[in-house]
Enzyme design. Structure first.
Site, PDB file in Angstrom:
ATOM      1  CG  HIS A  25      -1.648   1.166   1.522  1.00 27.90           C
ATOM      2  ND1 HIS A  25      -2.905   1.144   0.854  1.00 27.90           N
ATOM      3  CD2 HIS A  25      -1.582   2.493   1.947  1.00 27.90           C
ATOM      4  CE1 HIS A  25      -3.690   2.175   1.154  1.00 27.90           C
ATOM      5  NE2 HIS A  25      -2.543   3.179   1.638  1.00 27.90           N
ATOM      6  CD  GLU A  26       1.633   3.620   3.792  1.00 33.67           C
ATOM      7  OE1 GLU A  26       1.717   4.770   3.066  1.00 33.67           O
ATOM      8  OE2 GLU A  26       0.680   3.516   4.326  1.00 33.67           O
ATOM      9  CG  HIS A  29       0.424   6.180  -0.658  1.00 30.92           C
ATOM     10  ND1 HIS A  29      -0.522   6.811  -1.422  1.00 30.92           N
ATOM     11  CD2 HIS A  29       0.000   5.651   0.248  1.00 30.92           C
ATOM     12  CE1 HIS A  29      -1.907   6.272  -0.734  1.00 30.92           C
ATOM     13  NE2 HIS A  29      -1.199   5.619   0.362  1.00 30.92           N
TER      14      HIS A  29
END
Length: 377
Positions: A25-26, A29
């Site tokens: 997920h990170e 980003h």
């Protein structure tokens, strides 16, 4: 008989599920931020005290926190892990200001924020694509091969050989469509449109509600129509078509999540059905005892869940940021700092309240409150 996973396996399985999914997920980003020239000052997996940390050649501090319940990427110009804008970014030298998150165009900021949930969905689609290619796709027609006596379907007048065309207006193509629709609607009224001997017939009924128990002693209520297929049909899936099958399955899972959440918010389902980290840890251990395939499939489900939750329009979450960007795009100016501060405080309160609720539910499912009341009594 399925064995209890035990405490150690439960903890290891939980970390093995949450750790990679938070990292993925990170990473979404981080990678899109780098693509747009934004400097990441910190990339953290977990919260709390640092267990390990190092700084790369780009100046990003990579850290592992003691509490593996989330993570964050803090870009230049962010005030904290929630990505609130630091007013001091305007005082940075031009070269540093250019690589800060607030300096980027609105569409780039939205893309960076959306990349986290997007890559969670992509991760799940890759897993489901592999399963589709290896095991095929269930295409069993929505035909009642057998109707259980005394069931909801029997009460509604469904007969063996009937093709179920729709339930409450929703088209039913495969038997899985029937199962997925009914299982989250126990005891709900339903209009059933069937094809019988070339004629279309409408039936009124109510989805059956049954109490089930899995191999680990967990009890839950599910909806059942009480029909069985005539003959299961599994179609092979070519490699090129596997992503489309996985995308469809992901959409079905997300729709089920949305409908279940709507039922909870509307009072149709109890908030006690919401689970949190402790429940995820328990089910992670259970999935691990069932083998690698079950464990990997469970990871796909949690990845979809993580992406979905992060898109909820709650400040502090990715969906909250995207909501602000949407308002900014409409009104042609950023949401005021005062409104954002109020929203972030409210969002934090909502998240804390939800965390307390799901933790209470988790402990209740483990029977803690009953044991405590027994000790007090």
């Amino acid at each position: 008989m399925i064995q209890n996973p035990g405490f150690l396996l439960t903890v290891l399985a939980f970390v093995a599920v949450i750790g990679p999914l938070v990292f993925v997920h990170e990473l979404g980003h981080y990678l899109v931020g780098r693509w747009f020239g934004v400097k990441a000052e910190a990339f953290s997996i977990g919260f709390g005290p640092e267990l390990a940390a190092w700084v790369d050649k780009r100046g990003t501090r990579w850290r592992i926190g003691a509490l593996p319940l989330g993570g964050y990427v803090r870009f230049k110009g962010d005030m904290n892990a929630a990505s609130q804008t630091d007013p001091a970014w305007l005082q940075l030298p031009p070269s540093e200001r250019a690589e800060s998150f607030p300096a980027k165009p609105l569409w780039q900021k939205a893309a960076i924020v959306a990349a986290g949930p997007f890559i969670n969905f992509l991760f799940a689609i890759l897993i489901l694509s592999t399963f589709a290619f290896v095991y095929g796709e269930s295409r069993t027609p929505a035909v009642a091969g057998k109707v259980q006596a005394g069931s909801a379907a029997a009460a509604a007048g469904i007969q063996a050989g009937d093709r179920i065309l729709s339930l409450n207006g929703r088209e039913m193509t495969t038997f899985d469509d029937l199962r997925l629709y009914a299982q989250i609607r126990p005891a709900e009224p339903v209009t059933i449109l069937v094809e019988r001997s070339g004629r279309t017939v409408e039936k009124q009924g109510r989805v059956g509600a049954v109490q089930e128990q899995d191999g680990f002693g967990n009890r839950f209520k599910v909806g059942r129509l009480g029909i069985a297929p005539a003959q299961p049909v599994i179609e092979p899936v070519e490699l090129w078509r596997a992503p489309a099958v996985a995308l469809k399955q992901t959409g079905q899972i997300i729709r089920t999540m949305v409908e279940t959440l709507g039922q909870i918010l509307g009072g149709g389902r109890s908030v006690k059905e919401l689970g949190g980290p402790l429940k995820i840890a328990e089910v992670s251990g259970q999935a691990a005892t069932l083998g690698v395939e079950s464990f990997v499939f469970f990871m796909a489900l949690i990845s979809i869940n993580l992406g979905f939750i992060n898109l909820l329009p709650i400040p502090m979450l990715d969906g909250g940021h995207l909501l602000f960007y949407g308002v900014e795009a409409i009104q042609r100016r950023p949401v005021s700092a005062r409104v954002q501060e109020w929203a972030y405080r409210s969002g934090l309160a909502v998240l804390l309240a939800m965390m307390m609720l799901v933790t209470f539910n988790d402990l209740s499912s483990f029977g803690l409150w009953e044991r405590l009341s027994g000790l007090i009594g």
